[in-house]
Motif scaffolding. Structure first.
Motif, PDB file in Angstrom:
ATOM      1  N   HIS A 260       0.813  -1.214   0.000  1.00  0.00           N
ATOM      2  CA  HIS A 260       0.000   0.000   0.000  1.00  0.00           C
ATOM      3  C   HIS A 260       0.852   1.271   0.000  1.00  0.00           C
ATOM      4  N   LYS A 261       2.075   1.168   0.477  1.00  0.00           N
ATOM      5  CA  LYS A 261       2.922   2.358   0.567  1.00  0.00           C
ATOM      6  C   LYS A 261       3.437   2.730  -0.815  1.00  0.00           C
ATOM      7  N   ILE A 262       3.504   4.025  -1.073  1.00  0.00           N
ATOM      8  CA  ILE A 262       3.999   4.548  -2.345  1.00  0.00           C
ATOM      9  C   ILE A 262       5.459   4.931  -2.173  1.00  0.00           C
ATOM     10  N   PRO A 263       6.316   4.629  -3.156  1.00  0.00           N
ATOM     11  CA  PRO A 263       7.723   5.014  -3.036  1.00  0.00           C
ATOM     12  C   PRO A 263       7.901   6.509  -2.781  1.00  0.00           C
ATOM     13  N   ASP A 264       8.975   6.836  -2.099  1.00  0.00           N
ATOM     14  CA  ASP A 264       9.202   8.219  -1.708  1.00  0.00           C
ATOM     15  C   ASP A 264       9.595   9.119  -2.871  1.00  0.00           C
ATOM     16  N   TYR A 265      10.305   8.564  -3.845  1.00  0.00           N
ATOM     17  CA  TYR A 265      10.875   9.396  -4.909  1.00  0.00           C
ATOM     18  C   TYR A 265      10.506   8.827  -6.283  1.00  0.00           C
ATOM     19  N   TRP A 266      10.198   9.737  -7.212  1.00  0.00           N
ATOM     20  CA  TRP A 266       9.755   9.345  -8.549  1.00  0.00           C
ATOM     21  C   TRP A 266      10.470  10.139  -9.629  1.00  0.00           C
ATOM     22  N   GLY A 267      10.686   9.473 -10.765  1.00  0.00           N
ATOM     23  CA  GLY A 267      11.158  10.172 -11.941  1.00  0.00           C
ATOM     24  C   GLY A 267       9.986  10.719 -12.733  1.00  0.00           C
ATOM     25  N   GLN A 268      10.275  11.397 -13.827  1.00  0.00           N
ATOM     26  CA  GLN A 268       9.261  12.104 -14.590  1.00  0.00           C
ATOM     27  C   GLN A 268       8.512  11.220 -15.586  1.00  0.00           C
ATOM     28  N   GLY A 269       8.995  10.040 -15.877  1.00  0.00           N
ATOM     29  CA  GLY A 269       8.305   9.155 -16.802  1.00  0.00           C
ATOM     30  C   GLY A 269       8.826   9.258 -18.225  1.00  0.00           C
ATOM     31  N   THR A 270       8.762   8.137 -18.930  1.00  0.00           N
ATOM     32  CA  THR A 270       9.145   8.097 -20.331  1.00  0.00           C
ATOM     33  C   THR A 270       8.102   7.259 -21.076  1.00  0.00           C
ATOM     34  N   GLN A 271       7.685   7.755 -22.236  1.00  0.00           N
ATOM     35  CA  GLN A 271       6.594   7.124 -22.982  1.00  0.00           C
ATOM     36  C   GLN A 271       7.125   5.949 -23.805  1.00  0.00           C
ATOM     37  N   VAL A 272       6.454   4.815 -23.673  1.00  0.00           N
ATOM     38  CA  VAL A 272       6.724   3.647 -24.506  1.00  0.00           C
ATOM     39  C   VAL A 272       5.463   3.347 -25.305  1.00  0.00           C
ATOM     40  N   THR A 273       5.610   3.307 -26.618  1.00  0.00           N
ATOM     41  CA  THR A 273       4.480   3.007 -27.488  1.00  0.00           C
ATOM     42  C   THR A 273       4.834   1.807 -28.357  1.00  0.00           C
ATOM     43  N   VAL A 274       4.008   0.779 -28.269  1.00  0.00           N
ATOM     44  CA  VAL A 274       4.223  -0.430 -29.058  1.00  0.00           C
ATOM     45  C   VAL A 274       3.115  -0.499 -30.104  1.00  0.00           C
ATOM     46  N   SER A 275       3.510  -0.303 -31.340  1.00  0.00           N
ATOM     47  CA  SER A 275       2.523  -0.235 -32.407  1.00  0.00           C
ATOM     48  C   SER A 275       3.178  -0.521 -33.745  1.00  0.00           C
ATOM     49  N   SER A 276       2.416  -1.101 -34.641  1.00  0.00           N
ATOM     50  CA  SER A 276       2.914  -1.338 -35.991  1.00  0.00           C
ATOM     51  C   SER A 276       2.511  -0.187 -36.910  1.00  0.00           C
TER      52      SER A 276
END
Length: 125
Positions: free
Chosen positions: A109-125
């Protein structure tokens, strides 16, 4: 503690990507690091995590079998190698840091203390 995720992009089904998470902290080797993802309209879920001092890894069901997490303490970087990607893997991927492997695994239930900004992954043909 600051985290910077990179390496996302567009890939065809069946392809591979390697994400990187650069962690800016003096005490990198004290932190467990996890990768999470969130697709539009879905809850965030953990896909892989690695412990701080002994490289023990944990893979929730969403990442088991096709994803591999590793860390390079000298470079203060954690990697997520993703193989055999499927359209269902399309999401924003985040890295997160905490002292606890269970927390960065996303299984509690606990959320990590520190987070990065995120990077988009798109899987598509």
């Amino acid at each position: 503690v600051q985290l910077q995720a990179s390496g996302g992009g567009l890939v065809q089904p069946g392809g591979s990507l390697r994400l990187s998470c650069l962690v800016s902290t003096v005490s990198f080797d004290l932190y467990a690091i996890g990768w999470f993802r969130q697709a539009p309209g879905k809850e965030r879920e953990g896909v892989a995590a690695i412990n701080s001092y002994n490289d023990v890894t944990f893979y929730p069901p969403s990442g088991e079998g096709r994803f591999t997490i590793s860390r390079d303490n000298a470079k203060k970087t954690v990697y997520l190698q993703m193989n055999s990607l499927e359209p269902e893997d399309t999401a924003v991927y985040y890295c997160a840091a905490d002292f606890s492997l269970s927390v960065v695994s996303g299984m509690g239930h606990k959320i990590p203390d520190y987070w990065g900004q995120g990077t988009q992954v798109t899987v598509s043909s």
